[in-house]
Scaffold this active site. Structure first.
Site, PDB file in Angstrom:
ATOM      1  N   ASP A 154       0.856  -1.192   0.000  1.00  0.00           N
ATOM      2  CA  ASP A 154       0.000   0.000   0.000  1.00  0.00           C
ATOM      3  C   ASP A 154       0.890   1.240   0.000  1.00  0.00           C
ATOM      4  OD1 ASP A 154      -1.813   2.039   0.454  1.00  0.00           O
ATOM      5  OD2 ASP A 154      -2.881   0.999   2.040  1.00  0.00           O
ATOM      6  N   GLU A 180      -0.861  -0.797  -4.474  1.00  0.00           N
ATOM      7  CA  GLU A 180      -2.106  -0.087  -4.170  1.00  0.00           C
ATOM      8  C   GLU A 180      -1.893   1.409  -3.965  1.00  0.00           C
ATOM      9  OE1 GLU A 180      -4.980  -0.111  -0.216  1.00  0.00           O
ATOM     10  OE2 GLU A 180      -4.276  -2.008  -1.041  1.00  0.00           O
ATOM     11  N   GLU A 207     -10.102   3.692  -2.449  1.00  0.00           N
ATOM     12  CA  GLU A 207     -10.635   4.058  -1.136  1.00  0.00           C
ATOM     13  C   GLU A 207     -10.928   5.550  -1.045  1.00  0.00           C
ATOM     14  OE1 GLU A 207      -7.446   4.495   2.244  1.00  0.00           O
ATOM     15  OE2 GLU A 207      -6.801   2.852   0.959  1.00  0.00           O
ATOM     16  N   ASP A 230     -14.445   2.403   0.067  1.00  0.00           N
ATOM     17  CA  ASP A 230     -14.700   2.313   1.503  1.00  0.00           C
ATOM     18  C   ASP A 230     -16.202   2.471   1.709  1.00  0.00           C
ATOM     19  OD1 ASP A 230     -15.143   3.193   4.312  1.00  0.00           O
ATOM     20  OD2 ASP A 230     -12.955   3.032   4.407  1.00  0.00           O
ATOM     21  N   HIS A 257     -12.118  -1.283   1.212  1.00  0.00           N
ATOM     22  CA  HIS A 257     -11.092  -0.770   2.114  1.00  0.00           C
ATOM     23  C   HIS A 257     -11.491  -1.057   3.563  1.00  0.00           C
ATOM     24  CE1 HIS A 257      -9.565   2.801   4.552  1.00  0.00           C
ATOM     25  NE2 HIS A 257      -8.474   2.111   4.246  1.00  0.00           N
ATOM     26  N   GLU A 279     -10.301  -7.066   3.540  1.00  0.00           N
ATOM     27  CA  GLU A 279      -9.159  -6.468   4.223  1.00  0.00           C
ATOM     28  C   GLU A 279      -9.455  -6.288   5.707  1.00  0.00           C
ATOM     29  OE1 GLU A 279      -6.138  -2.641   4.018  1.00  0.00           O
ATOM     30  OE2 GLU A 279      -8.185  -2.384   3.288  1.00  0.00           O
TER      31      GLU A 279
END
Length: 329
Positions: A154, A180, A207, A230, A257, A279
């Site tokens: 990430d 990501e 996200e 998200d 997310h 996740e």
């Protein structure tokens, strides 16, 4: 966020950014929804998008819409005495596979996760040596977990195209499942450029994208392989369902997310065939049981990298009205 039906039934949702979001809900959006059918989630979501369109349904408005929409789905489930995943079409799988996010990789392995995602420590601001340091950082994690555990990275919007390309080539020997959030989310042109320059690397982001319209543009141009909305920010459960339909029609995957950190994300994940992974952000220190870092008493936490989603009505968050009211104190 609480919504209440005229018979006293209530639903609970969460979102972010505090007072500005609360003001949008209480002073503009909420009053315009009074006396509407609480079960008409599709209609109400459409109304909220149109209510906020004069100042854009993205950003703070998207946060406000998310909180209301999640509360409405919770109310619907509690009214019909069904878990939300049943309202969304039922379980797509018995258990939800999930990966751990964070840099305590040894703790993630002890917990039984079979996939883990690192937070990249160095970006373009750190100059040329950032490439060497990131390579060593990822290499150390790969040595620790071995070749049969999935590894992701990430980058949290810290790169430009040139840096992302150079780093991806450096990291190729470590077989990353995806990279990501390399770029500023609004810079669609750079996302297209990165896709063209890294055709072999799986890319994930989303996200910080708001409303399904942004995801449609990304799917049309196929700038990423995995969407990561998200559910508490993008427009709620209704928005993520629409994003999932876009992704499925485009051959893309959806992984919310931090979806395994909330009952809202868990119910979405378990109901979506093209959301095979979830996740889980490991917020506690090594050695702290995951249950102790959970804010929802009715929500399951991962065991050996899988989650059994609650089958209680609504989202099964396990919070009483008294507990919710105490949160606001």
């Amino acid at each position: 966020m609480i919504v209440t039906a005229d018979d006293g039934t209530w639903g609970f949702g969460t979102t972010g950014y505090g007072q500005p979001t609360i003001s949008l809900i209480n002073d503009h959006i909420g009053p315009l929804l009074v006396d509407e059918s609480a079960l008409a989630t599709e209609k109400l979501w459409d109304m909220m998008m149109r209510i906020t369109s004069p100042y854009s349904s993205s950003g703070l408005a998207s946060y406000a819409i998310s909180g209301i929409d999640l509360a409405l789905w919770d109310l619907k489930g509690r009214t019909l005495k069904l878990p939300v995943y049943e309202l969304a079409g039922g379980k797509a799988r018995d258990k939800q596979f999930c990966y751990a996010t964070g840099n305590d990789t040894d703790w993630h392995m002890e917990l039984g996760f079979k996939a883990t995602k690192l937070a990249c420590p160095y970006g373009t601001a750190d100059g040329l040596e950032a490439l060497d340091k990131n390579e060593a950082f990822v290499g150390k994690a790969r040595d620790l977990i071995g070749p049969h555990v999935e590894l992701m990275l990430d980058c949290w919007m810290a790169f430009d195209v040139e840096f992302a390309v150079r780093l991806a080539h450096r990291l190729k020997p470590f077989n990353l499942k995806w990279i990501e959030d390399c770029l500023i989310p609004e810079d669609h042109t750079s996302h297209k450029a990165l896709r063209e320059r890294l055709p072999w690397q799986t890319l994930a982001t989303g996200e910080h994208w708001y409303t399904p319209f942004t995801f449609f543009e990304a799917a049309r141009d196929r700038v990423v392989d995995i969407f990561q909305p998200d559910i508490n920010w993008v427009g709620g459960f209704t928005a993520v369902q629409k994003i999932t339909a876009i992704a499925e029609a485009s051959g893309l995957e959806v992984i919310c997310h931090a979806g395994m950190n909330t009952p809202f994300g868990q119910h979405f994940n378990i109901s979506a065939p093209n959301s095979r992974w979830g996740e889980f952000f490991v917020g506690g220190a090594p050695g702290v049981p995951l249950k102790q870092t959970n804010n929802y008493p009715g929500m399951a936490v991962p065991e050996n990298g899988h989650v059994d989603v609650s089958d209680e009505p609504g989202f099964g968050h396990g919070l009483s009205m008294k507990a919710i009211e105490e949160m606001a104190l």
